[in-house]
Scaffold this active site. Structure first.
Site, PDB file in Angstrom:
ATOM      1  CG  HIS A  24      -1.953  -1.259   1.137  1.00  0.00           C
ATOM      2  ND1 HIS A  24      -3.264  -0.829   0.957  1.00  0.00           N
ATOM      3  CD2 HIS A  24      -1.860  -2.585   1.358  1.00  0.00           C
ATOM      4  CE1 HIS A  24      -3.666  -2.214   0.754  1.00  0.00           C
ATOM      5  NE2 HIS A  24      -3.013  -3.061   1.062  1.00  0.00           N
ATOM      6  CG  ASP A 121      -4.796   1.854   1.515  1.00  0.00           C
ATOM      7  OD1 ASP A 121      -3.962   1.812   0.845  1.00  0.00           O
ATOM      8  OD2 ASP A 121      -5.440   1.074   2.127  1.00  0.00           O
TER       9      ASP A 121
HETATM   10  C1  G50 Z   1      -3.793  -6.538   1.439  1.00  0.00           C
HETATM   11  C2  G50 Z   1      -3.829  -7.718   1.969  1.00  0.00           C
HETATM   12  C3  G50 Z   1      -4.762  -8.498   1.817  1.00  0.00           C
HETATM   13  C4  G50 Z   1      -5.758  -8.165   0.344  1.00  0.00           C
HETATM   14  C5  G50 Z   1      -5.602  -7.067  -0.195  1.00  0.00           C
HETATM   15  C6  G50 Z   1      -4.514  -6.131   0.188  1.00  0.00           C
HETATM   16  C7  G50 Z   1      -6.228  -6.938  -1.509  1.00  0.00           C
HETATM   17  C8  G50 Z   1      -6.412  -5.765  -2.191  1.00  0.00           C
HETATM   18  C9  G50 Z   1      -7.933  -4.838  -2.546  1.00  0.00           C
HETATM   19  O1  G50 Z   1      -4.619  -5.106  -0.110  1.00  0.00           O
HETATM   20  O2  G50 Z   1      -7.446  -7.642  -1.618  1.00  0.00           O
HETATM   21  C10 G50 Z   1      -8.779  -4.435  -1.212  1.00  0.00           C
HETATM   22  C11 G50 Z   1      -8.351  -4.744  -0.051  1.00  0.00           C
HETATM   23  C12 G50 Z   1      -8.964  -4.182   1.194  1.00  0.00           C
HETATM   24  C13 G50 Z   1     -10.238  -3.663   0.651  1.00  0.00           C
HETATM   25  C14 G50 Z   1     -10.585  -3.409  -0.340  1.00  0.00           C
HETATM   26  C15 G50 Z   1      -9.736  -3.965  -1.486  1.00  0.00           C
HETATM   27  O3  G50 Z   1     -11.231  -3.259   1.743  1.00  0.00           O
HETATM   28  O4  G50 Z   1      -3.066  -7.779   3.002  1.00  0.00           O
HETATM   29  O5  G50 Z   1      -6.703  -9.195   0.034  1.00  0.00           O
END
Ligand code: G50
Ligand code: UDP
Length: 460
Positions: A24, A121
């Site tokens: 991120h 984010d």
């Molecule tokens: C980080 C993580 C696990 C995960 C993801 C991460 C995603 C990305 C997309 O970024 O799937 C996403 C995450 C959270 C959200 C919306 C979209 O609320 O450690 O799966």
């Protein structure tokens, strides 16, 4: 190059609010770098304490490279882990930041000049909306995964997850995703990730736009579907600003394996790395080691033994055992440290990438034209793996399942490495994506135009 202060007489001031994890932070700082090149004023909101040392080091390097950036330090309120139903330190941090954002109200409203835009984010959408609506600032989310994953995120509140008659989620205009490919916490009752995902997904229509590290050459069809109401009506504009360019400030101080690569023939080395979010089990480490050796190729392997880098204390010899370590060092280089991934992927000696399919890594491989052997470990990675296999940027061995759950034998790993390294089709397709990616980031390319358009809009 456009300058944010030419048209309106004042500098466009943008606040950037990343969440936890390098996956991120990295894209936020790359976006920051681009905005600085366009003369924007930036406020970077940094959450303390961060989960990993990698995050603190990168923030320090960024702030020393760009002293003009205003850092807004923000101290996260402690979270009772029992409310979260997860022991993943990054998910706990997502939630802790979300619950602490109210303390940012007053420092953000005091910023000068007032903000033209607030970019939060993807895991901070509900909290970001709370801040931006109170302060009346346009708010954008930076989506840190693929457009395909974004379509799932948008459609998820309407998906019949608990319908036992189907093993798939059917997303209009996109297709079916097997439930087994979804981020695994979505299949667990009351998981903190599931709650955040559902809660934020319901509110994306309230955003002014969604920025995404995507490009038409890979995901044009999905981007069009998202932007024409075919996935869901009423979505805000989804603005593809990828591929993000890795920048010099990211370079770690640690010695780089580049010198080693310099002496090796073109496309003769496999690069293996599984990102910053997961640790590989000891059993799987041994199998990967024997697979790399048996592949017959030279390799550069970044091993991660603990989820959080601060706890990663054991040496490679202890992890591998003396015998395997000896075999490994005869043919390859094994490291247990943060490496300069962009430089490695861009090295002519690297011919393939065993990759967990974290989205930043996928886009970096596309930018450098390196074919991928996809090995999803957690989260959105299986959805990304399926996508890159479909587009021909890489191959995905579906039977391997989730890296965090299944054990794949060394022999199998070695065989698939050979297959990837010998595939002319993959090499050609990856090179095609590299050419498209380079076009997108050139002056006047799609990425450049999108950023200029955004800044023009923000400066009105
Ligand atoms: C980080 C993580 C696990 C995960 C993801 C991460 C995603 C990305 C997309 O970024 O799937 C996403 C995450 C959270 C959200 C919306 C979209 O609320 O450690 O799966
Ligand atoms: N990265 C790096 N060196 C490392 C490990 C990772 O530069 O040793 C970078 C990688 O290039 C990418 C980011 O960290 O930009 C990781 O993000 P990604 O989405 O690929 O995966 P995650 O780590 O979130 O699983």
């Amino acid at each position: 190059m456009s300058s944010s202060d030419q048209s309106s007489g004042h500098q466009t001031h943008v606040a950037l609010f990343p969440s936890a994890g390098m996956g991120h932070l990295v894209p936020f700082l790359r976006l920051a770098n681009t905005l600085l090149r366009h003369n924007c004023k930036l406020t970077l909101i940094t959450s303390h304490p961060p989960v990993s040392s990698a995050e603190s080091h990168l923030i320090s390097r960024f702030l020393s490279a760009f002293p003009q950036v205003n850092e807004l330090k923000f101290h996260i309120l402690p979270l009772d882990p029992s409310i979260a139903n997860s022991d993943d330190p990054f998910f706990l941090q997502f939630e802790a930041i979300r619950r602490s954002v109210h303390v940012l109200n007053s420092p953000i409203s005091a910023l000068s000049p007032p903000l033209s835009a607030f970019v939060c984010d993807v895991t901070l959408i509900s909290s970001g909306l709370l801040l931006a609506t109170t302060l009346n600032i346009p708010i954008y989310a930076l989506f840190t995964s693929s457009a395909k994953m974004l379509s799932l995120f948008a459609y998820y509140p309407f998906a019949k997850m608990s319908d036992p008659s189907t093993d798939f989620i059917r997303i209009p205009a996109i297709g079916s995703i097997p439930k087994t490919s979804l981020p695994p916490p979505l299949l667990i009752n009351n998981s903190i990730f599931g709650k955040i995902f559902a809660q934020d997904g319901q509110r994306i229509k309230e955003l002014n736009g969604i920025l995404i590290n995507a490009m038409d050459a890979i995901e044009g069809d999905t981007l069009t579907a998202l932007n024409t109401g075919k996935v869901l009506n009423g979505l805000p504009p989804v603005i593809p600003i990828g591929p993000f360019l890795p920048r010099d400030f990211e370079n770690p101080d640690a010695k780089s394996p580049i010198k080693w690569l310099d002496n090796l023939p073109p496309r003769s080395v496999v690069f293996a790395s599984f990102g910053s979010r997961t640790a590989t089990s000891r059993d799987q480490i041994k199998e990967i080691g024997s697979g790399l050796v048996s592949s017959g190729y030279r390799f550069l392997w970044v091993v991660k033994d603990k989820v959080v880098d601060k706890e990663d204390k054991e040496g490679l010899e202890e992890i591998m055992g003396e015998e395997l370590m000896k075999k490994l060092t005869e043919k390859g280089m094994v490291l247990k440290e943060w490496v300069n991934q962009q430089e490695i992927l861009g090295h002519r000696a690297v011919g393939g990438f065993i990759c967990h399919c974290g989205w930043n890594s996928v886009m970096e491989a596309a930018l450098k034209g390196v074919p991928i052997l996809a090995w999803p470990q957690i989260g959105d990675q299986m959805i990304n793996a399926e996508l890159i296999a479909k587009k021909g940027l890489g191959m995905w061995v579906e039977e391997w399942g989730w890296g965090q759950k299944c054990l794949v034998k060394g022999e199998e790993v070695g065989g698939r490495i050979k297959e990837m390294m010998e595939s002319e089709a993959l090499r050609k397709q990856a090179a095609k994506f590299r050419d498209e990616a380079i076009k997108a980031v050139e002056v006047g390319g799609s990425c450049d135009k999108a950023i200029q358009g955004l800044i023009r809009m923000w400066s009105k």
